[in-house]
Structure formats: C-alpha cells, structure tokens
Design an enzyme around this catalytic site. Structure first.
Site, PDB file in Angstrom:
ATOM      1  CG  ASP A   4      -0.336  -0.549   2.475  1.00  0.00           C
ATOM      2  OD1 ASP A   4       0.893  -0.508   2.596  1.00  0.00           O
ATOM      3  OD2 ASP A   4      -1.084  -1.018   3.343  1.00  0.00           O
TER       4      ASP A   4
ATOM      5  CG  ASN B  39      -8.989  -1.970  12.140  1.00  0.00           C
ATOM      6  OD1 ASN B  39      -8.071  -2.611  11.627  1.00  0.00           O
ATOM      7  ND2 ASN B  39      -9.428  -0.831  11.634  1.00  0.00           N
TER       8      ASN B  39
ATOM      9  CD  GLU C  57      -8.821   0.652   7.951  1.00  0.00           C
ATOM     10  OE1 GLU C  57      -8.823  -0.278   8.778  1.00  0.00           O
ATOM     11  OE2 GLU C  57      -8.143   1.681   8.110  1.00  0.00           O
TER      12      GLU C  57
ATOM     13  CG  HIS D 131      -5.859  -2.563   9.015  1.00  0.00           C
ATOM     14  ND1 HIS D 131      -5.998  -1.339   9.627  1.00  0.00           N
ATOM     15  CD2 HIS D 131      -4.524  -2.820   9.034  1.00  0.00           C
ATOM     16  CE1 HIS D 131      -4.810  -0.890   9.982  1.00  0.00           C
ATOM     17  NE2 HIS D 131      -3.893  -1.773   9.632  1.00  0.00           N
TER      18      HIS D 131
HETATM   19  C1  F6R Z   1       1.482  -1.828   6.177  1.00  0.00           C
HETATM   20  C2  F6R Z   1       0.116  -2.310   6.237  1.00  0.00           C
HETATM   21  C3  F6R Z   1      -0.661  -2.411   7.506  1.00  0.00           C
HETATM   22  C4  F6R Z   1       0.178  -2.795   8.721  1.00  0.00           C
HETATM   23  C5  F6R Z   1      -0.696  -2.795   9.977  1.00  0.00           C
HETATM   24  C6  F6R Z   1       0.124  -3.077  11.214  1.00  0.00           C
HETATM   25  O1  F6R Z   1       1.970  -1.801   4.847  1.00  0.00           O
HETATM   26  O2  F6R Z   1      -0.423  -2.602   5.224  1.00  0.00           O
HETATM   27  O3  F6R Z   1      -1.695  -3.341   7.346  1.00  0.00           O
HETATM   28  O4  F6R Z   1       0.747  -4.046   8.523  1.00  0.00           O
HETATM   29  O5  F6R Z   1      -1.300  -1.540  10.123  1.00  0.00           O
HETATM   30  O6  F6R Z   1       0.997  -2.004  11.434  1.00  0.00           O
HETATM   31  P1  F6R Z   1       2.150  -2.064  12.535  1.00  0.00           P
HETATM   32  O7  F6R Z   1       3.102  -3.111  12.072  1.00  0.00           O
HETATM   33  O8  F6R Z   1       2.769  -0.698  12.525  1.00  0.00           O
HETATM   34  O9  F6R Z   1       1.496  -2.417  13.818  1.00  0.00           O
END
Ligand code: F6R
Length: 248
Positions: free
Chosen positions: A67, A135, A142, A137
């Site tokens: 992303d 959450n 989301e 994701h």
């Molecule tokens: C990152 C992504 C997100 C993260 C998720 C966890 O490219 O797509 O899904 O993997 O938000 O983030 P952290 O590792 O910072 O807890």
C-alpha cells in the site's frame, strides 16, 4: 494455518527473516510482497545484516508493497516509498526496477489500481508478508472491505489514522486515503506470512483464531488460504485461548 510461537519481537524478526531467506534461496526468481509499519522493521534489519554478511542477495528478487498513502509525494518522509527506501531498499542489493509500490500521486488513481493489479497478476507473488491492524485490517483493507476487491482506493478509518499518527506531526496531517492491494490481491499470493507482536495485537490475534471468516474482520479471510504461516510472539498470542469461545 501454521502457527510459530516465539517469545518476543526479536525472535519473531529472526524467524521471519529466516523464513524469507529460505524462500529466496529456493526460488529462481522470487516475488515477495512486503509491508510497512513497525512489525516488519526487525525482520528488515535481520535481512540487511544477512545481505551485508553476503549470506543472502536480493539481486534476483522482485518486491510488491501492499500500500501507499494518497497525496504524499514519494519523497515525503512519511510516504511508504520513503519508509521502504530508508528501512530496507537502500541497504539491499535489489535493482530499483524490481521494486513495485503503488503510486499514491497518480493523477488517475483508478488507472493506477488497474496497472498495479495487472503487474501482480503478471509476476505472481510467491510470499506475501503481512502485519495486522488492531481492527483486523491487512494492507489497508479496513473492516467491511469486500473480500473480492483487488487493488483499490480506500478511506482510512479514524482508528487506523490514530494508530499511524505517531509518525506524523499531528493527526490532521495523516492522509485520509490510500491505495491498497485488495483482499483478493493478497489471497492470490502462493503463500502468506503474517507477523504479530506485542500486547496491542492480542485482541486481533485472538479473533484471527476464532474460526469466523467475516468481512467485518478482514484478517479472518486468511483461514481460507491454503498456505499461511503466522509468526506470533507470546504477548500477541496471550488472549488466544480465552477469547476463542467469545467469537464462536
Ligand atoms: C502496512 C500495512 C498495515 C500494517 C498494519 C500493522 O503496509 O499494510 O496493514 O501491517 O497496520 O501495522 P504495525 O506493524 O505498525 O502495527
């Protein structure tokens, strides 16, 4: 789902790096899906070390990032282009033309989504690395994202913007939209490696193991993928047995 439990973040990072190293050594032209965020940083550090010691090379590797924020130039320190360059790519021997990240500055965002998905289809991702949001994701998919969506433009939830605000000067400067691989794009990967560490991930991990596959909890879709490995540390795993019954 193959679950590897490890004591802490350090051990998770080492196991994840070893896992990727093995795949990168066994495949002739590996295509690896990468994530940003705090979770994979330790894994990137381990891979950089292995590259410096000449134990691994990324010369024959192609990467696809999950992303990118919309509206931040690639040069912005908070863009995922910058994150990946600083955290990983500038320390590795990967040729720049083998690195793919969605273009959050594209004028025609829909065209960019189609272009990115076609590239994913053309190259085929061998292993997709994922973190998990509190959450549930994965990527920026989301809760409520239809499972059949491919790469698309998404609006970030307030909780995700809040969680990511730690990197920005204020919550207002966190972008509201992103381009993300969809759940369907992620599910096309031959193999998935999900990493989870820390007490703040315990609820999400417990729910992931609950048995229900629901669009309201995006990571649950992984239960339907034939080849998933989860490397999870003790803190992130701590609610699994207690919560299992709750979400049945
Ligand atoms: C990152 C992504 C997100 C993260 C998720 C966890 O490219 O797509 O899904 O993997 O938000 O983030 P952290 O590792 O910072 O807890």
């Amino acid at each position: 789902m193959n679950v590897i439990r490890v004591p802490d973040y350090e051990a998770m990072s080492k196991r994840a790096a070893d896992f990727l190293t093995a795949r990168i050594k066994e495949l002739p032209s590996p295509v690896i899906g990468l994530a940003t965020g705090s979770t994979p940083k330790g894994m990137y550090k381990q891979l950089i070390h292995a590259c410096r010691m000449e134990k691994i090379s990324f010369r024959h590797v192609t990467t696809f990032n999950l992303d990118e924020y919309i509206g931040l130039p690639a040069s912005d320190p908070n863009s995922y282009h910058s994150f990946m360059r600083k955290t990983f790519f500038q320390h590795m021997d990967i040729p720049p033309e083998q690195i793919y990240i969605p273009d959050g500055e594209a004028v025609l965002l829909e065209n960019e989504c189609t272009r990115y998905e076609s590239l994913i289809d053309k190259k085929g991702v061998d292993v997709q690395v994922l973190g998990i949001g509190q959450n549930g994701h994965i990527g920026f998919n989301e809760p409520g994202t239809p499972f059949d969506q491919t790469t698309h433009v998404t609006t970030l939830t307030d909780s995700t913007r809040q969680a990511n605000a730690r990197f920005f000067s204020s919550i207002e400067s966190v972008p509201k939209q992103a381009i993300t691989m969809g759940i369907a794009s992620i599910m096309k990967s031959r193999e998935i490696l999900l990493l989870a560490s820390g007490p703040h991930k315990a609820e999400a991990v417990a729910r992931l193991f609950s048995g229900n596959v629901l669009e309201a909890f995006p990571a649950s879709v992984l239960q339907d993928h034939p080849h998933v490995t989860i490397i999870v540390d003790d803190e992130a795993f701590s609610l699994v047995s207690r919560k299992e019954e709750k979400y049945d």
